[in-house]
Design a protein around this motif. Structure first.
Motif, PDB file in Angstrom:
ATOM      1  N   LEU A 164       5.110   0.056   1.932  1.00  0.00           N
ATOM      2  CA  LEU A 164       5.734  -0.476   0.874  1.00  0.00           C
ATOM      3  C   LEU A 164       6.266  -1.924   1.397  1.00  0.00           C
ATOM      4  CD1 LEU A 164       7.637   2.651  -0.601  1.00  0.00           C
ATOM      5  CD2 LEU A 164       5.670   1.461  -1.684  1.00  0.00           C
ATOM      6  N   ASN A 165       6.670  -1.938   2.267  1.00  0.00           N
ATOM      7  CA  ASN A 165       7.295  -3.250   2.939  1.00  0.00           C
ATOM      8  C   ASN A 165       6.045  -4.336   3.107  1.00  0.00           C
ATOM      9  OD1 ASN A 165       9.998  -2.163   3.174  1.00  0.00           O
ATOM     10  ND2 ASN A 165       9.570  -1.711   5.327  1.00  0.00           N
ATOM     11  N   SER A 166       4.884  -3.946   3.253  1.00  0.00           N
ATOM     12  CA  SER A 166       3.773  -4.815   3.456  1.00  0.00           C
ATOM     13  C   SER A 166       3.581  -5.323   1.988  1.00  0.00           C
ATOM     14  CB  SER A 166       2.625  -4.140   3.953  1.00  0.00           C
ATOM     15  OG  SER A 166       2.385  -3.097   3.013  1.00  0.00           O
ATOM     16  N   LEU A 167       3.880  -4.273   0.811  1.00  0.00           N
ATOM     17  CA  LEU A 167       3.328  -4.743  -0.569  1.00  0.00           C
ATOM     18  C   LEU A 167       4.642  -5.843  -0.735  1.00  0.00           C
ATOM     19  CD1 LEU A 167       2.794  -1.491  -2.483  1.00  0.00           C
ATOM     20  CD2 LEU A 167       1.217  -3.375  -1.857  1.00  0.00           C
ATOM     21  N   LEU A 168       5.776  -5.669  -0.369  1.00  0.00           N
ATOM     22  CA  LEU A 168       6.861  -6.617  -0.509  1.00  0.00           C
ATOM     23  C   LEU A 168       6.541  -7.838   0.141  1.00  0.00           C
ATOM     24  CD1 LEU A 168      10.525  -4.588  -0.330  1.00  0.00           C
ATOM     25  CD2 LEU A 168       9.163  -5.264  -2.371  1.00  0.00           C
ATOM     26  N   THR A 169       6.182  -7.726   1.226  1.00  0.00           N
ATOM     27  CA  THR A 169       5.882  -9.146   1.965  1.00  0.00           C
ATOM     28  C   THR A 169       4.943  -9.878   1.131  1.00  0.00           C
ATOM     29  OG1 THR A 169       6.184  -7.943   4.177  1.00  0.00           O
ATOM     30  CG2 THR A 169       5.282  -9.986   4.205  1.00  0.00           C
ATOM     31  N   MET A 170       3.828  -9.261   0.605  1.00  0.00           N
ATOM     32  CA  MET A 170       2.744  -9.795  -0.105  1.00  0.00           C
ATOM     33  C   MET A 170       3.140 -10.499  -1.317  1.00  0.00           C
ATOM     34  SD  MET A 170      -0.199  -6.858   0.014  1.00  0.00           S
ATOM     35  CE  MET A 170      -1.283  -7.782  -1.210  1.00  0.00           C
ATOM     36  N   VAL A 171       4.348 -10.033  -2.032  1.00  0.00           N
ATOM     37  CA  VAL A 171       4.766 -10.871  -2.937  1.00  0.00           C
ATOM     38  C   VAL A 171       6.026 -11.828  -2.896  1.00  0.00           C
ATOM     39  CG1 VAL A 171       4.174  -8.836  -4.738  1.00  0.00           C
ATOM     40  CG2 VAL A 171       6.650  -8.760  -3.852  1.00  0.00           C
ATOM     41  N   GLY A 172       6.246 -11.815  -1.483  1.00  0.00           N
ATOM     42  CA  GLY A 172       7.140 -13.165  -0.981  1.00  0.00           C
ATOM     43  C   GLY A 172       8.375 -12.430  -0.808  1.00  0.00           C
ATOM     44  N   LEU A 173       8.755 -11.207  -0.713  1.00  0.00           N
ATOM     45  CA  LEU A 173      10.030 -10.713  -0.428  1.00  0.00           C
ATOM     46  C   LEU A 173      10.132 -10.029   1.003  1.00  0.00           C
ATOM     47  CD1 LEU A 173      10.553  -8.676  -3.913  1.00  0.00           C
ATOM     48  CD2 LEU A 173      11.695 -10.846  -3.048  1.00  0.00           C
ATOM     49  N   GLY A 174       9.424 -10.829   1.699  1.00  0.00           N
ATOM     50  CA  GLY A 174       9.412 -10.181   3.332  1.00  0.00           C
ATOM     51  C   GLY A 174      10.640 -10.593   4.147  1.00  0.00           C
ATOM     52  N   ASP A 175      11.593 -11.198   3.593  1.00  0.00           N
ATOM     53  CA  ASP A 175      12.825 -11.575   4.242  1.00  0.00           C
ATOM     54  C   ASP A 175      13.865 -10.909   4.120  1.00  0.00           C
ATOM     55  OD1 ASP A 175      11.655 -14.045   5.395  1.00  0.00           O
ATOM     56  OD2 ASP A 175      12.538 -14.989   3.530  1.00  0.00           O
ATOM     57  N   SER A 176      13.609  -9.671   3.198  1.00  0.00           N
ATOM     58  CA  SER A 176      14.997  -8.731   2.665  1.00  0.00           C
ATOM     59  C   SER A 176      14.188  -7.327   2.580  1.00  0.00           C
ATOM     60  CB  SER A 176      15.470  -9.369   1.521  1.00  0.00           C
ATOM     61  OG  SER A 176      14.637  -9.476   0.465  1.00  0.00           O
ATOM     62  N   LEU A 177      13.721  -6.895   3.758  1.00  0.00           N
ATOM     63  CA  LEU A 177      12.871  -5.395   3.505  1.00  0.00           C
ATOM     64  C   LEU A 177      14.018  -4.470   3.894  1.00  0.00           C
ATOM     65  CD1 LEU A 177       9.808  -6.371   5.519  1.00  0.00           C
ATOM     66  CD2 LEU A 177      10.054  -6.351   2.954  1.00  0.00           C
ATOM     67  N   PRO A 178      13.714  -3.341   3.045  1.00  0.00           N
ATOM     68  CA  PRO A 178      15.012  -2.397   3.479  1.00  0.00           C
ATOM     69  C   PRO A 178      14.537  -1.605   4.540  1.00  0.00           C
ATOM     70  CG  PRO A 178      13.606  -1.628   1.590  1.00  0.00           C
ATOM     71  CD  PRO A 178      13.168  -3.146   1.971  1.00  0.00           C
ATOM     72  N   SER A 179      15.566  -0.778   5.256  1.00  0.00           N
ATOM     73  CA  SER A 179      15.249  -0.296   6.469  1.00  0.00           C
ATOM     74  C   SER A 179      14.341   1.169   6.308  1.00  0.00           C
ATOM     75  CB  SER A 179      16.464  -0.040   7.281  1.00  0.00           C
ATOM     76  OG  SER A 179      17.016   0.833   6.420  1.00  0.00           O
ATOM     77  N   THR A 180      14.407   1.633   5.173  1.00  0.00           N
ATOM     78  CA  THR A 180      13.682   2.914   4.886  1.00  0.00           C
ATOM     79  C   THR A 180      13.785   3.216   3.513  1.00  0.00           C
ATOM     80  OG1 THR A 180      13.454   5.180   5.241  1.00  0.00           O
ATOM     81  CG2 THR A 180      15.604   4.494   5.014  1.00  0.00           C
ATOM     82  N   TRP A 181      12.561   3.307   2.801  1.00  0.00           N
ATOM     83  CA  TRP A 181      12.439   3.915   1.427  1.00  0.00           C
ATOM     84  C   TRP A 181      12.525   5.465   1.111  1.00  0.00           C
ATOM     85  CZ3 TRP A 181      11.102   0.578  -2.518  1.00  0.00           C
ATOM     86  CH2 TRP A 181      10.804  -0.561  -2.143  1.00  0.00           C
ATOM     87  N   GLY A 182      12.757   5.873   2.329  1.00  0.00           N
ATOM     88  CA  GLY A 182      12.684   7.534   2.393  1.00  0.00           C
ATOM     89  C   GLY A 182      13.964   8.185   1.491  1.00  0.00           C
ATOM     90  N   ILE A 183      15.080   7.640   1.510  1.00  0.00           N
ATOM     91  CA  ILE A 183      16.441   8.164   1.176  1.00  0.00           C
ATOM     92  C   ILE A 183      16.177   7.981  -0.330  1.00  0.00           C
ATOM     93  CG2 ILE A 183      18.935   7.810   0.965  1.00  0.00           C
ATOM     94  CD1 ILE A 183      19.013   6.700   3.958  1.00  0.00           C
ATOM     95  N   LEU A 184      15.826   6.631  -0.711  1.00  0.00           N
ATOM     96  CA  LEU A 184      15.750   6.423  -2.255  1.00  0.00           C
ATOM     97  C   LEU A 184      14.830   7.287  -2.830  1.00  0.00           C
ATOM     98  CD1 LEU A 184      16.360   4.699  -4.783  1.00  0.00           C
ATOM     99  CD2 LEU A 184      14.667   2.986  -4.001  1.00  0.00           C
ATOM    100  N   ILE A 185      13.564   7.379  -2.332  1.00  0.00           N
ATOM    101  CA  ILE A 185      12.535   8.353  -2.932  1.00  0.00           C
ATOM    102  C   ILE A 185      12.934   9.837  -2.880  1.00  0.00           C
ATOM    103  CG2 ILE A 185      10.208   9.438  -2.489  1.00  0.00           C
ATOM    104  CD1 ILE A 185       9.381   6.670  -1.322  1.00  0.00           C
ATOM    105  N   PHE A 186      13.607  10.346  -1.643  1.00  0.00           N
ATOM    106  CA  PHE A 186      14.181  11.770  -1.743  1.00  0.00           C
ATOM    107  C   PHE A 186      15.192  11.939  -2.729  1.00  0.00           C
ATOM    108  CE2 PHE A 186      17.230  14.710   0.211  1.00  0.00           C
ATOM    109  CZ  PHE A 186      16.349  15.809   0.277  1.00  0.00           C
TER     110      PHE A 186
END
Length: 343
Positions: A135-157
């Motif tokens: 998911l972070n690689s997808l954000l980097t591709m759309v130009g949001l690589g400077d503000s990546l969340p530490s984990t997506w696990g909490i949100l999805i869970f």
């Protein structure tokens, strides 16, 4: 900015469980339950103490839910069997819970930053699956690589957990007991005429409401990394704000839609507060004022909009009536002129 919105969405989905609890007491039972300010901390305090003492964090969170249920039942007992006013019952229980929470914690604050919580385990699990990096690689591709969340696990869970609780709440409110609880909030005398025990239904409803609130408190403590005896102050207002905002924006045509609206309201509330706090002259100490303003806007805006629509409808009806009268007058004039010409 993206990280701030992401954090708000994550917090909003956790607080949505608390808002669902407030919805049960405030909307379904028509009971202004101030126990929420205490039971939220009870959930946080009990789970923190158990986790620090080596209990499995998931088990500790479930035990927080049970403790919240007990606190809600006590409020129900004070109101039904003690014959104490509903508002006063909640206030008394909230005050009692402050001391009980201090007893549970042994001090006013328990840090969890270096402790294994349910969220650290979930984060590790999702990281091992490679979901975070994908998911972070997808954000980097759309130009949001400077503000990546530490984990997506909490949100999805938490999205999964919150919607499971929402679905269970919807199912419960459609069962025979759930319908009786709803009827108790609508018209106690009517449901008593069917030989239903409204006292037990009220106790059950308040128990379930505070169980959800305490469950949310336990999760917030683990997300924030601490449990504090003062973290529940104003929680009832935040819960009400979520309910009112959700109802105003998404409607309440059915139970399923109403509970979905509460979840949406909780997320929107958190995002609005985050955006408001980014204004330069506001600081975290202004959060209560921001909350009050959001509730005031959510309460008054729909009425002002409806009043404006009603004025437009009345003006339209007046104009149509005037047009009909004018047309009628013109027809009479034409008929009169025709009669004169014939004569």
């Amino acid at each position: 900015m993206f990280t701030a919105i992401f954090g708000s969405f994550e917090a909003g989905i956790i607080y949505a469980i608390m808002a669902l609890g407030v919805y049960l007491s405030f909307r379904i039972l028509d009971f202004p339950d101030l126990t929420v300010d205490g039971s939220f901390v009870t959930g946080a305090a009990l789970s923190a103490v158990l986790i620090v003492n080596g209990v499995n964090p998931f088990l500790a969170t479930i035990m927080a839910l049970v403790a919240g249920f007990a606190a809600g039942c006590m409020t129900g007992l004070l109101h039904t069997f003690g014959k104490i006013n509903n508002l006063l019952s909640g206030i008394l229980m909230m005050i009692a819970l402050y001391s009980i929470n201090l007893r549970i914690m042994g001090r006013s604050n328990i840090p969890l930053l270096n402790t294994e919580t349910s969220f650290t385990q979930i984060g590790t699990f999702f990281d091992s699956l490679g979901i975070d990096s994908f998911l972070n690689s997808l954000l980097t591709m759309v130009g949001l690589g400077d503000s990546l969340p530490s984990t997506w696990g909490i949100l999805i869970f938490m999205i999964i957990v919150t919607f499971v609780i929402k679905s269970l709440t919807d199912l419960f409110l459609q069962t025979e007991i759930g319908l009786a609880v709803r009827a108790t909030g609508n018209n106690k005398q009517m449901i008593r005429s069917f030989s239903a025990n409204t006292n037990l239904l009220t106790i059950l409803g308040l128990g379930l409401s505070n169980a959800l609130v305490a469950f949310s408190g336990a999760l917030i403590a683990q997300q924030g990394g601490f449990a504090d005896v003062g973290m529940g102050i104003g929680m009832i207002v935040i819960g009400l704000a979520s309910v009112i905002i959700g109802e105003a924006l998404f409607g309440t045509k059915s139970i399923a839609r109403a509970t979905l609206a509460v979840i949406g309201g909780s997320i929107i509330y958190r995002i609005v507060v985050t955006l408001a706090l980014r204004v330069e002259f506001l600081d975290p100490g202004d959060m209560k004022v921001i909350t009050a303003l959001i509730v005031i806007i959510a309460l008054t805006a729909p009425k002002l909009i409806e009043h404006s629509k009603e004025k437009k409808r009345k003006a339209k009806r007046r104009q149509e009536k005037m047009n009909r009268l004018q047309a009628s007058a013109e027809r009479k004039g034409e008929n009169h002129a025709a009669l004169k010409s014939d004569s």
